[in-house]
Design a protein around this motif. Structure first.
Motif, PDB file in Angstrom:
ATOM      1  N   ALA A   1       2.799  24.230  -0.710  1.00 45.19           N
ATOM      2  CA  ALA A   1       4.053  24.496  -0.003  1.00 45.19           C
ATOM      3  C   ALA A   1       3.702  24.922   1.423  1.00 45.19           C
ATOM      4  O   ALA A   1       2.786  25.703   1.638  1.00 45.19           O
ATOM      5  N   GLY A   2       4.426  24.358   2.363  1.00 43.70           N
ATOM      6  CA  GLY A   2       4.175  24.660   3.775  1.00 43.70           C
ATOM      7  C   GLY A   2       3.360  23.575   4.481  1.00 43.70           C
ATOM      8  O   GLY A   2       3.310  23.534   5.708  1.00 43.70           O
ATOM      9  N   ASP A   3       2.709  22.689   3.713  1.00 43.92           N
ATOM     10  CA  ASP A   3       1.966  21.571   4.326  1.00 43.92           C
ATOM     11  C   ASP A   3       2.941  20.542   4.873  1.00 43.92           C
ATOM     12  O   ASP A   3       4.064  20.388   4.368  1.00 43.92           O
ATOM     13  N   ALA A   4       2.517  19.827   5.878  1.00 49.40           N
ATOM     14  CA  ALA A   4       3.329  18.736   6.418  1.00 49.40           C
ATOM     15  C   ALA A   4       3.410  17.627   5.375  1.00 49.40           C
ATOM     16  O   ALA A   4       2.428  17.308   4.698  1.00 49.40           O
ATOM     17  N   PHE A   5       4.592  17.045   5.239  1.00 48.72           N
ATOM     18  CA  PHE A   5       4.774  15.975   4.254  1.00 48.72           C
ATOM     19  C   PHE A   5       4.177  14.672   4.779  1.00 48.72           C
ATOM     20  O   PHE A   5       4.457  14.262   5.892  1.00 48.72           O
ATOM     21  N   ASN A   6       3.341  14.040   3.974  1.00 49.75           N
ATOM     22  CA  ASN A   6       2.740  12.756   4.319  1.00 49.75           C
ATOM     23  C   ASN A   6       3.025  11.812   3.153  1.00 49.75           C
ATOM     24  O   ASN A   6       2.533  12.018   2.042  1.00 49.75           O
ATOM     25  N   ALA A   7       3.822  10.783   3.411  1.00 52.20           N
ATOM     26  CA  ALA A   7       4.230   9.854   2.353  1.00 52.20           C
ATOM     27  C   ALA A   7       3.059   9.062   1.782  1.00 52.20           C
ATOM     28  O   ALA A   7       3.169   8.487   0.712  1.00 52.20           O
ATOM     29  N   ASP A   8       1.929   9.030   2.491  1.00 50.25           N
ATOM     30  CA  ASP A   8       0.761   8.322   1.981  1.00 50.25           C
ATOM     31  C   ASP A   8       0.065   9.097   0.870  1.00 50.25           C
ATOM     32  O   ASP A   8      -0.689   8.517   0.089  1.00 50.25           O
TER      33      ASP A   8
ATOM     34  N   GLU B   1       4.694  12.149  -3.051  1.00 47.18           N
ATOM     35  CA  GLU B   1       5.960  11.489  -3.341  1.00 47.18           C
ATOM     36  C   GLU B   1       7.056  12.546  -3.296  1.00 47.18           C
ATOM     37  O   GLU B   1       7.012  13.523  -4.057  1.00 47.18           O
ATOM     38  N   ALA B   2       8.016  12.355  -2.408  1.00 44.59           N
ATOM     39  CA  ALA B   2       9.126  13.308  -2.294  1.00 44.59           C
ATOM     40  C   ALA B   2      10.184  12.909  -3.317  1.00 44.59           C
ATOM     41  O   ALA B   2      10.749  11.826  -3.247  1.00 44.59           O
ATOM     42  N   ILE B   3      10.424  13.798  -4.278  1.00 47.63           N
ATOM     43  CA  ILE B   3      11.416  13.455  -5.298  1.00 47.63           C
ATOM     44  C   ILE B   3      12.805  13.931  -4.903  1.00 47.63           C
ATOM     45  O   ILE B   3      13.801  13.396  -5.386  1.00 47.63           O
TER      46      ILE B   3
ATOM     47  N   LYS C   1      -9.123   6.191  -5.045  1.00 44.53           N
ATOM     48  CA  LYS C   1      -7.828   5.625  -5.430  1.00 44.53           C
ATOM     49  C   LYS C   1      -6.936   6.715  -6.022  1.00 44.53           C
ATOM     50  O   LYS C   1      -7.331   7.422  -6.943  1.00 44.53           O
ATOM     51  N   ILE C   2      -5.731   6.823  -5.483  1.00 41.06           N
ATOM     52  CA  ILE C   2      -4.768   7.786  -6.019  1.00 41.06           C
ATOM     53  C   ILE C   2      -4.175   7.188  -7.289  1.00 41.06           C
ATOM     54  O   ILE C   2      -3.605   6.098  -7.263  1.00 41.06           O
ATOM     55  N   ILE C   3      -4.324   7.906  -8.407  1.00 39.39           N
ATOM     56  CA  ILE C   3      -3.781   7.391  -9.662  1.00 39.39           C
ATOM     57  C   ILE C   3      -2.446   8.046 -10.011  1.00 39.39           C
ATOM     58  O   ILE C   3      -1.680   7.502 -10.795  1.00 39.39           O
ATOM     59  N   ARG C   4      -2.172   9.206  -9.426  1.00 38.81           N
ATOM     60  CA  ARG C   4      -0.854   9.828  -9.561  1.00 38.81           C
ATOM     61  C   ARG C   4      -0.585  10.645  -8.302  1.00 38.81           C
ATOM     62  O   ARG C   4      -1.356  11.532  -7.951  1.00 38.81           O
ATOM     63  N   PHE C   5       0.521  10.315  -7.639  1.00 40.22           N
ATOM     64  CA  PHE C   5       0.892  11.028  -6.418  1.00 40.22           C
ATOM     65  C   PHE C   5       1.505  12.378  -6.792  1.00 40.22           C
ATOM     66  O   PHE C   5       2.218  12.482  -7.801  1.00 40.22           O
ATOM     67  N   PRO C   6       1.235  13.396  -5.984  1.00 41.66           N
ATOM     68  CA  PRO C   6       1.895  14.685  -6.256  1.00 41.66           C
ATOM     69  C   PRO C   6       3.402  14.541  -5.975  1.00 41.66           C
ATOM     70  O   PRO C   6       3.804  13.881  -5.029  1.00 41.66           O
ATOM     71  N   LYS C   7       4.192  15.139  -6.827  1.00 38.07           N
ATOM     72  CA  LYS C   7       5.639  15.104  -6.660  1.00 38.07           C
ATOM     73  C   LYS C   7       6.056  16.419  -5.998  1.00 38.07           C
ATOM     74  O   LYS C   7       5.744  17.496  -6.505  1.00 38.07           O
ATOM     75  N   VAL C   8       6.723  16.272  -4.854  1.00 41.86           N
ATOM     76  CA  VAL C   8       7.052  17.456  -4.055  1.00 41.86           C
ATOM     77  C   VAL C   8       8.527  17.466  -3.666  1.00 41.86           C
ATOM     78  O   VAL C   8       9.218  16.448  -3.726  1.00 41.86           O
ATOM     79  N   VAL C   9       8.978  18.637  -3.261  1.00 39.94           N
ATOM     80  CA  VAL C   9      10.308  18.832  -2.710  1.00 39.94           C
ATOM     81  C   VAL C   9      10.115  19.122  -1.232  1.00 39.94           C
ATOM     82  O   VAL C   9       9.284  19.961  -0.866  1.00 39.94           O
ATOM     83  N   THR C  10      10.857  18.407  -0.396  1.00 43.65           N
ATOM     84  CA  THR C  10      10.719  18.604   1.056  1.00 43.65           C
ATOM     85  C   THR C  10      11.972  19.275   1.621  1.00 43.65           C
ATOM     86  O   THR C  10      13.055  19.196   1.036  1.00 43.65           O
ATOM     87  N   GLY C  11      11.794  19.920   2.735  1.00 40.81           N
ATOM     88  CA  GLY C  11      12.922  20.592   3.417  1.00 40.81           C
ATOM     89  C   GLY C  11      13.405  19.749   4.567  1.00 40.81           C
ATOM     90  O   GLY C  11      12.641  19.101   5.269  1.00 40.81           O
ATOM     91  N   ASN C  12      14.754  19.749   4.738  1.00 40.64           N
ATOM     92  CA  ASN C  12      15.322  19.005   5.873  1.00 40.64           C
ATOM     93  C   ASN C  12      16.218  19.866   6.701  1.00 40.64           C
ATOM     94  O   ASN C  12      16.630  20.913   6.351  1.00 40.64           O
TER      95      ASN C  12
END
Length: 192
Positions: free
Chosen positions: A142-149, A152-154, A181-192
């Protein structure tokens, strides 16, 4: 008269000899010309053979280079296959690892120290086994910049503070990679 005839014959002979010599010279010139043509043809045949040899050599070198590239490509694919061969098994084990993480959070709320130690030992053993097979956790907080690469923002929620706008507010599920190779992306909540 005889003398005249002889002279005539000699002059005829000389004329005939001259004509004969001329014919010989013409035949010799033709032979030389043919000989030169033969030499020219032989050179062109030699040149043709040299060109054919150069073409075949070029074709061989290209084929050899193509084969070397094929060997490199297949060995790289093979190495990648060995790295990710157990991907399906690791993917199947990730929900178990997630359950252990949730169990540890709940067990920490209780006061039974032996239960905590036992579950933590099993959790560490499972995690170390998966890490030894090449599994790596993707570090997202939490607090890291969101990077779609890499995540995964749910969902998006209003940011609790200005600092969290466009950043990760919460990590719902951990992400993992196998080698590069990413086999599972972390699922995160982002702030807008």
């Amino acid at each position: 008269m005889k003398f005249k005839n002889i002279f005539k014959n000699k002059s005829n002979m000389t004329t005939e000899n001259t004509e004969f010599d001329q014919e010989l010279d013409d035949v010799t010139l033709e032979n030389n010309a043919n000989g030169e043509q033969l030499i020219v043809e032989e050179l062109s045949v030699e040149e043709q053979l040299a060109q054919d040899l150069a073409k075949e050599k070029d074709k061989f070198l290209r084929l050899f280079a193509e084969f070397e590239n094929y060997k490199k490509r297949t060995s790289k694919e093979r190495i990648d296959l060995f790295k990710t061969a157990n991907q399906d098994v690791l993917l199947a084990m990730l929900p178990v690892l997630d359950d252990f993480d949730r169990a540890i959070v709940e067990i920490n709320k209780s006061e039974d120290e032996n239960l905590k130690k036992g579950v933590e030992l099993i959790h560490e053993k499972l995690k170390n086994t998966l890490v030894s097979k090449g599994l790596e956790q993707i570090e997202v907080r939490a607090g890291d910049a969101f990077n779609a690469d890499f995540a995964e923002a749910i969902t998006q929620i209003p940011a609790p503070s200005e600092k969290l706008k466009g950043k990760i507010v919460d990590v719902i599920e951990k992400g993992y990679k196998l080698g590069d190779k990413i086999i599972r992306f972390p699922k995160v909540v982002t702030g807008n």
